[in-house]
Scaffold this active site. Sequence first.
Site, PDB file in Angstrom:
ATOM      1  N   ASP A 141       0.809  -1.228   0.000  1.00  0.00           N
ATOM      2  CA  ASP A 141       0.000   0.000   0.000  1.00  0.00           C
ATOM      3  C   ASP A 141       0.835   1.268   0.000  1.00  0.00           C
ATOM      4  OD1 ASP A 141      -2.206  -1.698   0.182  1.00  0.00           O
ATOM      5  OD2 ASP A 141      -2.013  -1.766   2.358  1.00  0.00           O
ATOM      6  N   GLU A 142       1.959   1.245  -0.683  1.00  0.00           N
ATOM      7  CA  GLU A 142       2.826   2.429  -0.728  1.00  0.00           C
ATOM      8  C   GLU A 142       2.379   3.423  -1.787  1.00  0.00           C
ATOM      9  OE1 GLU A 142       3.950  -0.684  -1.118  1.00  0.00           O
ATOM     10  OE2 GLU A 142       5.373  -1.122   0.484  1.00  0.00           O
ATOM     11  N   GLY A 173       0.530   2.241  -7.509  1.00  0.00           N
ATOM     12  CA  GLY A 173      -0.324   2.570  -8.650  1.00  0.00           C
ATOM     13  C   GLY A 173      -0.035   3.942  -9.234  1.00  0.00           C
ATOM     14  N   GLY A 206      -4.253  -4.312  -4.239  1.00  0.00           N
ATOM     15  CA  GLY A 206      -5.281  -3.331  -4.591  1.00  0.00           C
ATOM     16  C   GLY A 206      -4.598  -2.036  -4.968  1.00  0.00           C
ATOM     17  N   HIS A 207      -4.573  -1.718  -6.247  1.00  0.00           N
ATOM     18  CA  HIS A 207      -3.864  -0.520  -6.699  1.00  0.00           C
ATOM     19  C   HIS A 207      -4.863   0.520  -7.199  1.00  0.00           C
ATOM     20  CE1 HIS A 207      -0.169  -3.312  -7.379  1.00  0.00           C
ATOM     21  NE2 HIS A 207      -0.496  -3.172  -6.119  1.00  0.00           N
ATOM     22  N   GLN A 223       2.182  -6.193  -3.588  1.00  0.00           N
ATOM     23  CA  GLN A 223       2.680  -6.411  -2.233  1.00  0.00           C
ATOM     24  C   GLN A 223       4.008  -5.664  -2.033  1.00  0.00           C
ATOM     25  OE1 GLN A 223       1.358  -9.559  -3.850  1.00  0.00           O
ATOM     26  NE2 GLN A 223      -0.485  -8.668  -3.030  1.00  0.00           N
ATOM     27  N   THR A 254      -8.479  -3.351  -0.946  1.00  0.00           N
ATOM     28  CA  THR A 254      -8.982  -4.701  -1.193  1.00  0.00           C
ATOM     29  C   THR A 254      -9.979  -5.121  -0.118  1.00  0.00           C
ATOM     30  OG1 THR A 254      -6.908  -5.289  -2.262  1.00  0.00           O
ATOM     31  CG2 THR A 254      -8.259  -7.106  -1.521  1.00  0.00           C
ATOM     32  N   THR A 255      -9.633  -4.891   1.144  1.00  0.00           N
ATOM     33  CA  THR A 255     -10.461  -5.415   2.234  1.00  0.00           C
ATOM     34  C   THR A 255     -11.118  -4.323   3.077  1.00  0.00           C
ATOM     35  OG1 THR A 255      -8.504  -5.521   3.626  1.00  0.00           O
ATOM     36  CG2 THR A 255      -9.098  -7.538   2.465  1.00  0.00           C
ATOM     37  N   ARG A 304      -9.985  -2.682   5.355  1.00  0.00           N
ATOM     38  CA  ARG A 304      -9.531  -2.675   6.749  1.00  0.00           C
ATOM     39  C   ARG A 304      -8.756  -1.397   7.048  1.00  0.00           C
ATOM     40  NH1 ARG A 304      -6.215  -8.239   7.137  1.00  0.00           N
ATOM     41  NH2 ARG A 304      -5.803  -7.696   4.983  1.00  0.00           N
ATOM     42  N   HIS A 317       2.622  10.676  -0.405  1.00  0.00           N
ATOM     43  CA  HIS A 317       2.022  11.243   0.812  1.00  0.00           C
ATOM     44  C   HIS A 317       2.911  12.219   1.564  1.00  0.00           C
ATOM     45  CE1 HIS A 317      -1.845   9.149   1.141  1.00  0.00           C
ATOM     46  NE2 HIS A 317      -1.249   8.097   0.616  1.00  0.00           N
ATOM     47  N   GLY A 348       5.014  12.222  -4.346  1.00  0.00           N
ATOM     48  CA  GLY A 348       3.568  12.429  -4.435  1.00  0.00           C
ATOM     49  C   GLY A 348       3.155  13.522  -3.463  1.00  0.00           C
ATOM     50  N   VAL A 349       2.465  14.541  -3.971  1.00  0.00           N
ATOM     51  CA  VAL A 349       2.039  15.650  -3.105  1.00  0.00           C
ATOM     52  C   VAL A 349       0.511  15.761  -3.036  1.00  0.00           C
ATOM     53  CG1 VAL A 349       4.152  17.037  -3.231  1.00  0.00           C
ATOM     54  CG2 VAL A 349       2.441  17.243  -5.048  1.00  0.00           C
TER      55      VAL A 349
HETATM   56  P1  IMO Z   1      -0.660  -4.181  -2.420  1.00  0.00           P
HETATM   57  O1  IMO Z   1      -0.202  -4.704  -3.744  1.00  0.00           O
HETATM   58  C1  IMO Z   1      -1.009  -4.653   1.865  1.00  0.00           C
HETATM   59  C2  IMO Z   1      -0.926  -8.727   3.519  1.00  0.00           C
HETATM   60  C3  IMO Z   1      -2.225  -9.121   4.192  1.00  0.00           C
HETATM   61  C4  IMO Z   1      -1.716 -10.093   5.240  1.00  0.00           C
HETATM   62  C5  IMO Z   1      -0.574 -10.806   4.502  1.00  0.00           C
HETATM   63  C6  IMO Z   1      -0.955 -12.145   3.922  1.00  0.00           C
HETATM   64  O2  IMO Z   1      -1.980  -3.506  -2.434  1.00  0.00           O
HETATM   65  O3  IMO Z   1       0.398  -3.373  -1.758  1.00  0.00           O
HETATM   66  P2  IMO Z   1      -2.420 -12.861   1.820  1.00  0.00           P
HETATM   67  O4  IMO Z   1      -3.877 -12.640   1.525  1.00  0.00           O
HETATM   68  O5  IMO Z   1      -1.503 -12.295   0.792  1.00  0.00           O
HETATM   69  O6  IMO Z   1      -2.117 -14.291   2.134  1.00  0.00           O
HETATM   70  O7  IMO Z   1      -2.169 -12.041   3.203  1.00  0.00           O
HETATM   71  O8  IMO Z   1      -0.168  -9.931   3.478  1.00  0.00           O
HETATM   72  N1  IMO Z   1      -1.074  -8.226   2.134  1.00  0.00           N
HETATM   73  C7  IMO Z   1      -1.067  -6.936   1.781  1.00  0.00           C
HETATM   74  N2  IMO Z   1      -1.002  -5.816   2.538  1.00  0.00           N
HETATM   75  N3  IMO Z   1      -1.042  -4.532   0.536  1.00  0.00           N
HETATM   76  C8  IMO Z   1      -1.051  -5.631  -0.242  1.00  0.00           C
HETATM   77  O9  IMO Z   1      -0.924  -5.544  -1.578  1.00  0.00           O
HETATM   78  C9  IMO Z   1      -1.111  -6.898   0.370  1.00  0.00           C
HETATM   79  N4  IMO Z   1      -1.175  -8.167  -0.076  1.00  0.00           N
HETATM   80  C10 IMO Z   1      -1.133  -8.958   1.007  1.00  0.00           C
HETATM   81  O10 IMO Z   1      -2.865  -8.016   4.775  1.00  0.00           O
HETATM   82  O11 IMO Z   1      -1.152  -9.396   6.318  1.00  0.00           O
HETATM   83 MG    MG Z   2      -3.129  -3.164  -0.685  1.00  0.00          MG
END
Ligand code: IMO
Ligand code: MG
Length: 422
Positions: A14-15, A18, A41-42, A222, A298-299, A301, A329, A411-412
Site C-alpha cells: 500500500d505504498e 499505482g 489493490g492498486h 505487495q 482490497t479489504t 480494513r 504522501h 507524491g504531493v
Molecule cells: P498491495 O499490492 C497490503 C498482507 C495481508 C496479510 C498478509 C498475507 O496492495 O500493496 P495474503 O492474503 O496475501 O495471504 O495475506 O499480506 N497483504 C497486503 N497488505 N497490501 C497488499 O498488496 C497486500 N497483499 C497482502 O494483509 O497481512
Molecule cells: Mg493493498
Amino acid sequence: MSKVDVVLGTFYGDEGKGKIIDYLGGKADVALRATGGNNAGHSIEVDGEKYVFHLIPSGILNKGTMAIIGNGVVIDPKVLIEEIETLKSKGKDVSKLRISTKAHLIFPYHIGLDKMLEENRGNNKIGTTARGIGPCYCDKYERCGIRVEDLYSDKFEELVTRNVTNKNKIFKIYNYPEYDSKEIIKEYKKYARTLKKYVCDTTSLIHKLLSEDKKIICEGAQATLLDIDHGSYPYVTSSNPTIGGIITGSGINAHDIGEVYGVMKAYSSRVGAGPFVTEQDNQIGDLIRELGHEYGATTKRPRRCGYLDLVALKYAVLVNGITALCMNHLDTIGNLDTIKLCVAYERNGKRIEDFTTNEKELLESTPIYEEFRGNFKNISDIRKKEDLPENAKKYIKRIEEYVGVPIKFIGVGASREEIIVE
Ligand code: IMO
Ligand code: MG
C-alpha cells in the site's frame, strides 16, 4: 535505454505503487504483473474517475499499452472477468490484455481453505486477505495446482475432481462446508470461454517484444517486508514480491532490467498482523490514517500507521537493488508539527542499523528517532523539488542520505498530476 523497469513496494504494501506505475506507464509499451494475485489493490485516479486494480496491470489505462499477467500471478478468474467488465463499462479498451498459460488458478476451495486455516490459527492469525492466495501457491509448489492452460485441456475435469476430493477430506475433518466439483467445472468452463482470447505463452511474447525494443514496466504487487523469504515471516504473503519474484514470475532475465523503483510513503503502514517497529497506535497514527485515507483498497480494513522506518527502507534498497525511490504522501506527513524518522533500533541496550526479519528481535526493537519540523501544508500544487518548503526539503534530504538512493518522484496529492518528478 533499459528495456524493463520495475516498480516495487519497499515496506508492507500500500505504498501507492499505482500512482508511480501510472506515471511511468505512459512511457511504456507494455505493463506487466508477475507476482501475487487479487490480494493487491492498486488505486488510480484519472480525470476524476477512480480505478482500483487487483489483477490487471493498471498500465492498461494508457491507450495502446499491452497488459500482461505473467506466470507468477495467481488468478481468480471470476475477479479477473469482473475487472475486465468494469474497465469495458468505463469505455476502456482491454483487447491488449494477455494472460500467461502458466499462471495458476484460484478455485473456490482455495478461498475456503484460506478462511478455514486463518480461523484455526486462533491468536496467531496472519490477517490474510482471504482471497485464497496462500492455498493456491501451496498447490503450485505441491504440484497439484491447476494452471490457465489446463482450462483448455481434456484433463481439466479430472484435475478439478481430484483436487476437490482431496480438499473435501480436509474440510470434512474440520467440519467446514465441502465443494461440488461438477459445479466448479461448469463455472470454470464458462470462465475459460470468456478468457480464451487473452491467453497465450507470455514468456515468449515478452522476449519477442523485447527483441523489438519495446519498453516494459513491471508493476510489483505487495512489498519487500511481505516477501515469503525476505519479509517478516510468518506475517507475509505466499509469494516473492521482491526483485527475484519479478524474474521468475515473468521469464524476463536479470540483464534486461534497468531501473528498479522502490515505492514508499513519507510514513509507514501495515495491514494484517505482525511486528511494526515504528507503529503509532495512538492519536498520531489515527491522524495519519484519516489524512492519508489509510483504509484497504482490497479489504477496507483500517491500516496500522506509524513513522517512516529507514532501517527497513535501507533493507529494501539492498534486497531489491533499488536505483530510485518514489515517495508518496509527503502532503499527508506535512500536517504533523513534528515528524519523527527512525534511523536505528535499540535492542538489548545496543544501537542496531541492520534490519532483521526475526519476529522476536523485531518485537524487542524500539525505534531511535531523529526529529524534523513539519507543518508544511498546501504543497499539492508544487511541481519542483526546489520549490518545496525548507522543512520538507530537510526531511527528504535526510532520507536520501541515509539510504544512498535519490528520491525521484514525490507524491504531493492523490490525483494523477499531483506529483514532483526529478
Ligand atoms: P498491495 O499490492 C497490503 C498482507 C495481508 C496479510 C498478509 C498475507 O496492495 O500493496 P495474503 O492474503 O496475501 O495471504 O495475506 O499480506 N497483504 C497486503 N497488505 N497490501 C497488499 O498488496 C497486500 N497483499 C497482502 O494483509 O497481512
Ligand atoms: Mg493493498
